[in-house]
Write an enzyme that holds these catalytic residues in place. Sequence first.
Site, short mmCIF file in Angstrom:
data_model
loop_
_atom_site.label_atom_id
_atom_site.label_comp_id
_atom_site.label_asym_id
_atom_site.label_seq_id
_atom_site.Cartn_x
_atom_site.Cartn_y
_atom_site.Cartn_z
N GLY A 198 9.74 -0.27 -3.20
CA GLY A 198 8.53 0.22 -2.56
C GLY A 198 8.31 -0.48 -1.24
N LEU A 199 7.31 -0.06 -0.53
CA LEU A 199 7.02 -0.63 0.79
C LEU A 199 6.57 -2.08 0.70
CD1 LEU A 199 5.02 2.37 2.34
CD2 LEU A 199 7.41 1.72 2.81
N SER A 200 6.64 -2.77 1.81
CA SER A 200 6.10 -4.12 1.91
C SER A 200 4.60 -4.06 1.62
CB SER A 200 6.34 -4.67 3.32
OG SER A 200 5.80 -5.96 3.45
N ALA A 243 3.30 -3.32 -1.32
CA ALA A 243 3.01 -2.36 -2.40
C ALA A 243 2.62 -3.05 -3.70
CB ALA A 243 4.20 -1.45 -2.64
N GLY A 244 3.07 -4.29 -3.89
CA GLY A 244 2.76 -5.02 -5.11
C GLY A 244 3.99 -5.37 -5.94
N LYS A 245 5.17 -5.21 -5.37
CA LYS A 245 6.42 -5.47 -6.10
C LYS A 245 6.51 -6.91 -6.59
CE LYS A 245 8.95 -4.38 -2.60
NZ LYS A 245 7.80 -4.22 -1.69
N SER A 246 6.28 -7.86 -5.71
CA SER A 246 6.41 -9.28 -6.08
C SER A 246 5.37 -9.69 -7.12
CB SER A 246 6.28 -10.17 -4.84
OG SER A 246 7.36 -9.93 -3.96
N SER A 269 14.33 -2.28 -0.87
CA SER A 269 15.50 -1.41 -1.11
C SER A 269 15.20 0.04 -0.72
CB SER A 269 16.00 -1.51 -2.55
OG SER A 269 14.99 -1.47 -3.51
#
Length: 170
Positions: free
Chosen positions: A11-13, A15-18, A84
Amino acid sequence: MTSPKVIWFTGLSGAGKSTLAEYLSQALMKQNYKVSLLDGDQLRQKDNNLGFSDEDRTKHIERVIELAKAQHDQNYFVIVALISPFEATRKLAKETIGGESFIEIYVNTPLEVCEERDTKGLYKKARSGLIKDMTGIDSNYEVPDHPDITIDTSKQIIEECVLKILKFIN
């Protein structure tokens, strides 16, 4: 107990991935799984010889794929939090890991929300021309064709998102 997986957040920077990856990591460790967390920002600090061109992003992701595979082969749940942006590299990750062991999670948080959350000021710098190759601004993000799970962290709290993932895993 379920067999370990590679859980790939894209997902975008902002977005909440980390954040999702960290919460999921803690939840899996509480269930006594061996867990490895591969976060794009942290990996980039260690592997800073690459920029953000499409070619450099692809090289970086290929390195992460190999690391994730090696750790998964050691019976770890591997959680990857990486923009990614290209479908081809996410497909390569799935093929390398093995489809039955790979879970793709698309963190589909709207760009406007990602920009509001931008603690590093990257979007602002990109919009003003100070940085190039910012995914979502002047570098393309290819939305996943068939993610296993789609999450919008602007519509659900993190704990609800993690529960959704855990239910899918088990």
